[in-house]
Design a protein around this motif. Sequence first.
Motif, mmCIF file in Angstrom:
data_model
loop_
_atom_site.group_PDB
_atom_site.id
_atom_site.type_symbol
_atom_site.label_atom_id
_atom_site.label_comp_id
_atom_site.label_asym_id
_atom_site.label_seq_id
_atom_site.Cartn_x
_atom_site.Cartn_y
_atom_site.Cartn_z
ATOM 1 N N PRO A 1 -1.007 -4.952 3.071
ATOM 2 C CA PRO A 1 -1.572 -4.104 3.897
ATOM 3 C C PRO A 1 -2.807 -4.330 4.470
ATOM 4 C CG PRO A 1 -1.766 -3.042 1.872
ATOM 5 C CD PRO A 1 -1.222 -4.558 1.469
ATOM 6 N N SER B 1 -3.677 -1.351 6.628
ATOM 7 C CA SER B 1 -2.646 -0.545 7.103
ATOM 8 C C SER B 1 -2.548 0.851 6.394
ATOM 9 C CB SER B 1 -1.435 -1.166 7.388
ATOM 10 O OG SER B 1 -0.741 -1.278 6.065
ATOM 11 N N GLU B 2 -2.031 1.940 7.011
ATOM 12 C CA GLU B 2 -1.799 3.149 6.562
ATOM 13 C C GLU B 2 -0.684 3.101 5.476
ATOM 14 O OE1 GLU B 2 -0.980 7.675 7.894
ATOM 15 O OE2 GLU B 2 -0.508 6.011 9.061
ATOM 16 N N ILE C 1 1.889 -4.321 9.272
ATOM 17 C CA ILE C 1 1.728 -4.423 10.698
ATOM 18 C C ILE C 1 1.582 -5.901 11.064
ATOM 19 C CG2 ILE C 1 0.139 -3.771 12.656
ATOM 20 C CD1 ILE C 1 -0.558 -1.184 10.944
ATOM 21 N N VAL D 1 -3.576 -1.026 17.486
ATOM 22 C CA VAL D 1 -3.661 -0.034 16.329
ATOM 23 C C VAL D 1 -4.731 1.047 16.555
ATOM 24 C CG1 VAL D 1 -2.814 -1.471 14.453
ATOM 25 C CG2 VAL D 1 -5.145 -1.494 14.800
ATOM 26 N N ILE E 1 -7.709 5.480 11.840
ATOM 27 C CA ILE E 1 -7.546 6.853 11.574
ATOM 28 C C ILE E 1 -8.715 7.309 10.610
ATOM 29 C CG2 ILE E 1 -5.181 6.688 12.372
ATOM 30 C CD1 ILE E 1 -4.352 6.561 9.330
ATOM 31 N N VAL F 1 -8.879 2.267 7.630
ATOM 32 C CA VAL F 1 -7.570 2.496 7.672
ATOM 33 C C VAL F 1 -6.996 2.593 9.063
ATOM 34 C CG1 VAL F 1 -5.697 3.794 6.682
ATOM 35 C CG2 VAL F 1 -7.835 3.394 5.361
ATOM 36 N N ARG G 1 -3.473 2.609 11.789
ATOM 37 C CA ARG G 1 -1.853 2.956 11.957
ATOM 38 C C ARG G 1 -1.488 2.320 13.267
ATOM 39 N NH1 ARG G 1 -2.041 8.954 12.535
ATOM 40 N NH2 ARG G 1 -1.740 9.115 10.305
ATOM 41 N N THR G 2 -0.455 1.769 13.419
ATOM 42 C CA THR G 2 0.125 1.486 14.872
ATOM 43 C C THR G 2 0.316 2.693 15.907
ATOM 44 O OG1 THR G 2 2.491 1.950 14.251
ATOM 45 C CG2 THR G 2 1.343 -0.468 13.933
#
Length: 202
Positions: free
Chosen positions: A161, A176-177, A181, A187, A190, A198, A200-201
């Motif tokens: 990730p 990534s969360e 990805i 992204v 967050i 961190v 997320r898409t």
Amino acid sequence: MMLFFLMSVIFLTAVAQLYAPRFTVFGFILILASLGFVVLTGVTGDLEMISVLLFTAGVVLMILELFVVGAVLGILGALMVMGSFLLIGENISRMAVFLAISLILTAIEWVIVVKFFKKKIPLFRNVILTDSTSKEAGYSSHDDRSHLVGQNALTLTPLRPSGIIVFDGKRIDAVSEGAFIEKDREVTIIFVEGTRVVVRTL
């Protein structure tokens, strides 16, 4: 009694000068009292070389204690100075009484100076950082990336990730969360904790 008087003056003025911002009349009196003590004991024949050596070494150690972490040198130096006083003359018990009373008076002076007048040793102000280094005081780490939260970026490498994203032309290590990805995906950031970013898409 003159020895007791000079001994008390040495201790009392030493503390007063220690907490003074610059060399004051207390330092001048300290020097005169020390010289008077040496001259008086020398004239009476009570001054011995071992006492002089102990006193000198003790003062040097206490000065070094101001620049060295820990209290070993200071304690050892103080013990050597007190020992030098005890070795003056042949009546050790009398010198011990003089020393004890002088130390009691000095302790009372120290309590008054520190507790009531809130004095601090000026030298420590120059060698110890007392300013706050919190964010509220305007300080921040060069790795602080909390301002990135909520911003959009582009993945430069796949995140499995972990990987690399690009924000505002800068490469940033990111995680990534949870899910994989792909590269070149947009992204949003967050969460940031220290240097951990961190994403997320969208």
